[in-house]
Design an enzyme around this catalytic site. Structure first.
Site, PDB file in Angstrom:
ATOM      1  N   PRO A 123       0.776  -1.245   0.000  1.00 52.78           N
ATOM      2  CA  PRO A 123       0.000   0.000   0.000  1.00 52.78           C
ATOM      3  C   PRO A 123       0.807   1.295   0.000  1.00 52.78           C
ATOM      4  CG  PRO A 123       0.032  -0.936   2.188  1.00 52.78           C
ATOM      5  CD  PRO A 123       0.757  -1.906   1.299  1.00 52.78           C
ATOM      6  N   CYS A 124       1.481   1.560  -1.115  1.00 49.63           N
ATOM      7  CA  CYS A 124       2.247   2.800  -1.227  1.00 49.63           C
ATOM      8  C   CYS A 124       1.318   4.024  -1.204  1.00 49.63           C
ATOM      9  CB  CYS A 124       3.128   2.787  -2.468  1.00 49.63           C
ATOM     10  SG  CYS A 124       2.263   2.468  -3.994  1.00 49.63           S
ATOM     11  N   HIS A 125       0.032   3.818  -1.468  1.00 49.28           N
ATOM     12  CA  HIS A 125      -0.918   4.938  -1.413  1.00 49.28           C
ATOM     13  C   HIS A 125      -1.112   5.453   0.015  1.00 49.28           C
ATOM     14  CE1 HIS A 125      -3.425   1.342  -0.721  1.00 49.28           C
ATOM     15  NE2 HIS A 125      -4.196   2.138   0.008  1.00 49.28           N
TER      16      HIS A 125
END
Length: 160
Positions: A123-125
């Site tokens: 989850p780089c978001h």
């Protein structure tokens, strides 16, 4: 060479391409168009499609998939930390740098974040600027904002 298989998922925020092998998922990312027609979905991709669909329907908060990570040791350490950010929460690039033992590696963390080929699952978001601003999402900041709002809404719903 290991054979890769590809399929697509139509999400609320765009078309996603999923690539995997018999050993795990290689990439999940947003694309503008299909590079192939949908035919039969290879069994190695079925579980990923199911879990991504559950995520978008608000039924899944964590993924349990075998991933094939291709990157440097540093990038893999960063990606490992990203997977520790809880659903519906955020962390800053500086926090991630500190968590891997190098508080000054903020730019390197941002670079590793940008090299993440497995969107949403890694989850780089969920990584934001130290000032709380939404910055740096290869698929568009508007998607990052949508994903964070989606997780916030799902998090506010009590689990049965």
């Amino acid at each position: 060479m290991i054979k890769e298989y590809k399929t697509y998922y139509h999400s609320e925020i765009g078309l996603m391409e999923i690539v995997g092998t018999e050993n795990g998922i290689v990439s999940v990312g947003f694309v503008e168009e299909k590079s192939m027609n949908d035919f039969e979905i290879h069994p190695c991709l079925e579980e990923c499609i199911e879990q991504i669909d559950e995520y978008f329907r608000g039924k899944r908060r964590e993924f349990s998939l075998d991933l094939q990570l291709h990157g440097t040791d540093f990038q893999k350490r960063v990606w490992s930390q990203l997977m520790k950010i809880p659903f519906g929460e955020t962390s800053s690039y500086k926090d991630i740098a500190a968590s891997i033992g190098n508080e000054k590696a903020v730019r390197a963390v941002g670079n590793a974040n940008g090299k993440n080929r497995i969107a949403i699952i890694i989850p780089c978001h969920r990584v934001i600027g130290s000032n709380g601003k939404l910055i740096g999402y290869a698929s568009g900041v508007w998607r990052k904002e949508w994903l964070l709002l989606h997780e916030s809404k799902v998090s506010s719903i009590k689990r049965l």
